[in-house]
Design an enzyme around this catalytic site. Structure first.
Site, PDB file in Angstrom:
ATOM      1  N   HIS A 140      53.661  59.358   0.291  1.00 27.27           N
ATOM      2  CA  HIS A 140      53.551  59.117   1.739  1.00 27.27           C
ATOM      3  C   HIS A 140      53.301  60.429   2.453  1.00 27.27           C
ATOM      4  O   HIS A 140      54.246  61.113   2.847  1.00 27.27           O
ATOM      5  CB  HIS A 140      54.858  58.530   2.301  1.00 27.27           C
ATOM      6  N   GLU A 141      52.056  60.797   2.625  1.00 28.13           N
ATOM      7  CA  GLU A 141      51.783  61.950   3.477  1.00 28.13           C
ATOM      8  C   GLU A 141      51.754  61.445   4.918  1.00 28.13           C
ATOM      9  O   GLU A 141      51.076  60.459   5.220  1.00 28.13           O
ATOM     10  CB  GLU A 141      50.449  62.603   3.116  1.00 28.13           C
ATOM     11  N   GLU A 177      52.021  75.211  -5.809  1.00 31.63           N
ATOM     12  CA  GLU A 177      50.686  74.986  -5.245  1.00 31.63           C
ATOM     13  C   GLU A 177      50.046  76.273  -4.734  1.00 31.63           C
ATOM     14  O   GLU A 177      48.825  76.434  -4.777  1.00 31.63           O
ATOM     15  CB  GLU A 177      50.735  73.940  -4.135  1.00 31.63           C
TER      16      GLU A 177
END
Lengths: 711, 711
Positions: A411-412, A505
């Site tokens: 869920h971004e 990231e």
């Protein structure tokens, strides 16, 4: 003035001359509270050394007299506690909550308002919070600023990141406190959403080391219905002062009595490892709120993710510049050919997870809206319900379940908490319908409601709202870009992960500092586990995306160590399945490593330099050791005395080869097996940016041990 | 520059010299559009008189070049429409939608961006909106300000209230445009939440009258996903310019192409009544979005309400200063003895409604939280679910249903839209569970998310979100303190009411101006019905609450007229049942008056002075006439020529006695019955603050008519 305070003023004379002293159970830490000219102060000593000098306490209020001075003590209550509790998951099976407590109640004489401060001194440090009792003259009020000081005794070495209302994703800077101001500008890297507020503002958990060798850590615990605290340094006097995150109109907190603030914490020790082992943050949170926790389980996962992070694939299905949910018909649009979350690709990940005992597969970019999700201040940006045409929600979940694994939901929110809340029930229901039990949520970009910040009170409340509502659906939450954790996972153990710092990231966005993971356990992890997403074996990102020249700042052996040194009940194996296929001997460690622990020990630790942990697998007599190094070649020396005496174990050591180097030769690892027992010792050279990982599996079968050399 | 615009530039020379003219179907209204030096302008004429002088069009954008000049015309399309549609409820059975249209597409030459403007000219005025086509160089953008001008031809007489981002609940000021600046300060009365932005800012619908006798009204239609428009007067040049409501960070709109703005409307006529009868605002909205509208029905209601407004009762159950939902146990608390929403009291209202054919009973103060709901910036202020201990949700609804009536739900949000949205599904579900089909919602106080305004884009979106979600539960909505209506009830007819102006409640807060209800139909009601809550018979409020010296500024006869002059499908009989019991002969009109209409006529009208309406009941040959007066004694002269020729009707006239006066003798009314037909005429003196109401019931039974005098 009411009758009570009239009586109590008489009593005050008894108190006003002396300080209130509170000692830790072992007597080594002493907190003193005092009023001087009606102003409240506290100090903290550790083994007869000053840790916190006289520091003020209080509040500036909006449209009301400040709660800073004119106080009298009207009550003081001492108490103590010693019990143990069992976390649903954690670094140890049991946690001892042992402290002495002082509750001081102050009356502000000109306003007849009450403010209480509750101090708890543990053997590992101090926690205190403000309490506003229900009272006649103070019901609802607005905080202009909290004015809590932490007056340091000198110009300590500090591991800091810039104070920011919206992100924690910065590189750590190691400097003297006095150097913060000069280094601030160069320390601010561009982030998706950011608001730096001061040239001397820094974030918590703030790690420090004094010239005298004391390790000091300042953070907060149980951040609920309050805005997140930063620290602003008065670098003339070396005093840190609380700086709360404002809302859209600059206010810092809407409080209603009875109310208590989060705890302000100071962990202190002359051993760095004690900071890592401190459970004070968890102890200062409330016990678990859920009766049934059977659905909460640690998770090992892989994901359709690193291919997007490296730039090989895209989250979006098309290359359109603008789409509208419910209006854009994706079935008519040309796919861009680089979409990661396709049926075919996801099946490949499912197969790999099933084959190697990985529990779940995160799939990002499965749902409509990724074409223009970022930096557009788009409110209705995702519906969390509608898959792209090439992602068959039903079939893929069925396929995963048929192989004994699950998909992990994504869920971004793009920072649009309003939109997320509007869809939350349906989104969690959809998860229930298809058999998801965990969600990675994200809050990339500026918050909507506009003007609010990631760490302001109402958005802090949103994160907890999402976690509690998830619990209604028996869903576990791993929230990225949410506020930094403060031990809430004790109370809400379905909060199994957070990001709240630079994670792996960034290795693909130009790189992390080599010492990053030797600092995080002293800072970010003080409040709770981090979904750091380790396990990148291919350190040359251009192998995946020729246009991306980034490299990963750590050797392959060190990647394995992170599963032990970066505690989390949620661990990702972040690299591509096809890469793991190439290094299956090393991947064995990721398959073996436990997610939940009976016991944790720190064997070696120095913030910014190195950390070596040993942890015992929950319910089994297996141990896992991890060692991470900064950019220097270093030798690690550990003893295996944590093992059960008289028992033999099989140790598999995954370590750097002699010529390994994170930059030039990161995949130079070697794997060796030995027999070990509690008398074994290991001396190991770790490469620059290197480290090692050891699995130590108990064996009752002598044939397994046969032929193995003794370490 | 793309190819299309290159070609079109050639074509432009054909257009650039001349203006684009657009005439109304009857030819009396002419709009001219032109570019002058690349700047777009429009003008409006009515019967050869200038109404709007050359007025600029365009936008200031954030972080982008403004869309104000350097335009060329690249396309123009003419079209026309003539059809009729049937509203679900309304002032007439059918509405004709008859207009000529011009769509001009502009290209901004320096940015290669497209902006289109769609003009529609009706016989009653002009509507135009901006359209942003999907295009290469403009996808997502932020509006700094809309720059739409309405250049007036003189210093008109104006009926205005101060421009405000948060409230419309002001007294109307009647003044020359040039006097607005001087009168602004004295026109700002304190309100629960307010933000006045300019000394010459006023609200729409803005009513004006020129020296030449033209009636001009400026408003907007179809306000969706956009912020509410105010008008700011340049009082040197007599130019009104759009001023949008900002959000918490000062931005005025987040738009994504393709997008269209709300319509900007100018109604114009030389007859005041034409403004009242204009359907342009509805016509500029989209057709009904719902397939099934069988559950949407006009409602006549009474309520446990006026007793709180007058101060006789309280919304709250206790006198506590501070409560917390889910923590405060009201069953243990001492009631204050003045709570209105008690089982006993509500039953009394239910009995009255059932006896007199009233559909529903509004009950305010039924749910926990009223002790500290206001002005505390309290986020979790109500849960919309939990009744006070003395309100038996189940039993009272069952009792009402057993008597053939329903309770009406009340959702006060205290402006906390975040909290309301979190509870909305459960709250509507609870309504379904207990048999409620309509809700009065309220937004008193400052909005949370803090810094947002009642009329900013995201809160405008909230109101519609609430209406659409209500429709999912077949719930009708009457939203108070929400944004002023702009005809959305055509598209979403479950929006059966709004407040959005000073309603009757202000009679108990010090009083309305006597001419208030002779202005509202020309201003507030242009966008849609108002839940004004008429029917206060006891004009001396101190009869209910000795501490309240307010009086109602209208005679009893005028109170009855309001049911006709203040159009709404939702009409309250707002006074106490026991008061109505005393004046049952007058109350008969409230029982008789229809809520839905086949036809509406304006018999007399002058804004600020008087209004006389005649309306034909839907599906029946009954008519109702209402006349309201300002503070002067005036004579009304009407003809009954709206009646079917040759047919006799029974007219019951409820009017002021000769000595009636709103201040000194408000209850001096008389009721007379006559035979009437289409040739009947009536001359009636109306008291200061007076008026009259007439029910005209068709009769096929000659015996009913017998003995009645002819009018």
């Amino acid at each position: 003035m009411h009758r009570l305070s009239a009586i109590l003023i008489l009593m005050c004379s008894l108190f006003s001359a002396k300080a209130q002293e509170l000692k830790s159970p072992n007597g080594e830490i002493i907190m003193n509270f005092m009023l001087k000219d009606g102003i409240p102060y506290y100090t903290l000593d550790y083994k007869q050394q000053e840790v916190v000098k006289e520091s003020k306490l209080g509040f500036e209020l909006k449209e009301l007299d400040d709660l800073l001075d004119k106080f009298e003590i009207i009550d003081e209550k001492y108490a103590s506690n010693d019990d143990t509790w069992e976390p649903v998951w954690g670094e140890s099976k049991e946690i001892r909550n042992h402290y002495n407590e002082l509750l001081v109640t102050l009356n502000q004489q000109n306003t007849d308002r009450l403010l209480a401060i509750r101090f708890r001194v543990f053997d590992d440090g101090l926690g205190f919070r403000y309490e506003f009792p229900e009272q006649k003259n103070l019901n609802h009020f607005v905080v202009k600023e909290e004015k809590t000081q932490f007056a340091m005794t000198g110009d300590h070495k500090t591991f800091w990141i810039p104070g920011d209302y919206d992100t924690q994703e910065y590189k750590y800077v190691t400097s003297k406190m006095s150097e913060i101001r000069d280094k601030m500008d160069s320390s601010i890297q561009h982030n998706a959403s950011q608001k730096v507020f001061s040239p001397t503002g820094v974030q918590t958990a703030l790690m420090m080391k004094s010239d005298e060798g004391l390790y000091i850590n300042i953070h907060e615990a149980a951040l609920i219905d309050y805005s997140c605290m930063h620290l602003e340094l008065d670098d003339k006097n070396m005093i840190f002062e609380s700086h709360l995150t404002p809302d859209a109109i600059g206010d810092k907190g809407y409080l209603q009595t009875p109310f208590q603030s989060p705890w302000r914490t100071v962990i202190v020790s002359d051993k760095a490892g004690d900071v890592l082992l401190s459970n004070m943050t968890l102890n200062l949170n409330d016990p678990c709120e859920y009766e049934d926790v059977s659905w909460i389980k640690p998770v090992k996962y892989i994901g359709v993710w690193w291919e997007m992070i490296t730039g090989k694939s895209t989250w979006s299905y098309t290359d359109l510049e603008s789409v509208k949910l419910g209006e854009t018909d994706f079935s008519n649009k040309t796919p861009n050919g680089k979409h990661g979350a396709t049926n075919e690709n996801v099946r490949k990940y499912i197969d790999f997870a099933a084959e190697h005992g990985i529990d779940q597969i995160l799939v990002e970019g499965w749902n409509e809206g990724w074409e223009d999700w970022f930096d557009k201040s788009k409110d209705y940006v995702f519906d969390f319900l509608t898959p792209y045409p090439d992602f068959d929600l039903k079939a893929l979940n069925e396929y995963a379940h048929s192989k004994g694994v699950r998909l992990m939901m994504h869920h971004e929110t793009s920072g649009s908490t309003i939109n997320y809340e509007r869809h939350m029930d349906q989104a969690y229901q959809l998860m229930n319908d298809y058999g998801y039990n965990s969600v990675k949520s994200g809050y990339v970009g500026n918050i909507i409601p506009r003007g609010e910040h990631h760490y302001s009170q109402s958005i802090v409340n949103h994160y907890l709202y999402a976690v509690k509502k998830a619990a209604d659906y028996k869903v576990m939450v791993n929230a990225h870009e949410a506020v930094r954790p403060t031990g809430l996972c004790r109370t809400y153990p379905n909060l199994i992960g957070n990001e709240s710092a630079r994670g792996m990231e960034f290795e693909s966005f130009g790189g992390l500092n080599v010492d990053h993971t030797t600092i995080l356990p002293f800072t970010r992890l003080i409040g709770g586990p981090m979904d750091f997403t380790p396990g990148i074996f291919e350190n040359d990102i251009s192998q995946y995306n020729p246009d991306n020249p980034s490299i990963v700042h750590g050797t392959l052996a060190r990647q394995l160590a992170l599963y032990v040194t970066m505690y989390s009940p949620l661990q990702m194996a972040a690299d591509f399945p096809e890469t793991y296929e190439k290094y299956m001997d090393a991947f064995q460690f990721i398959k073996d490593v436990a997610l939940d622990w009976d016991e944790t020990r720190v064997l070696e630790a120095e913030p910014g330099d190195f950390i070596t942990y040993a942890r015992k697998e929950k319910g089994k007599d297996n141990w896992f050791v991890g060692r991470t190094n900064d950019e220097e070649k270093r030798t690690s020396s550990i003893s295996f005395d944590f093992l059960s005496p008289g028992k033999e174990y099989i140790a598999t050591i995954y370590s750097d080869k002699k010529d390994a180097h994170y930059k030039t030769n990161s995949k130079a690892y070697e794997i060796k097996k030995f027999k070990v027992n509690s008398k074994s010792k290991l001396k190991k050279i770790c490469a620059p940016g290197g480290g090692y990982a050891i699995s130590i599996l108990s064996s009752d079968d002598p044939s397994e041990l046969k032929g193995l050399k003794k370490l």
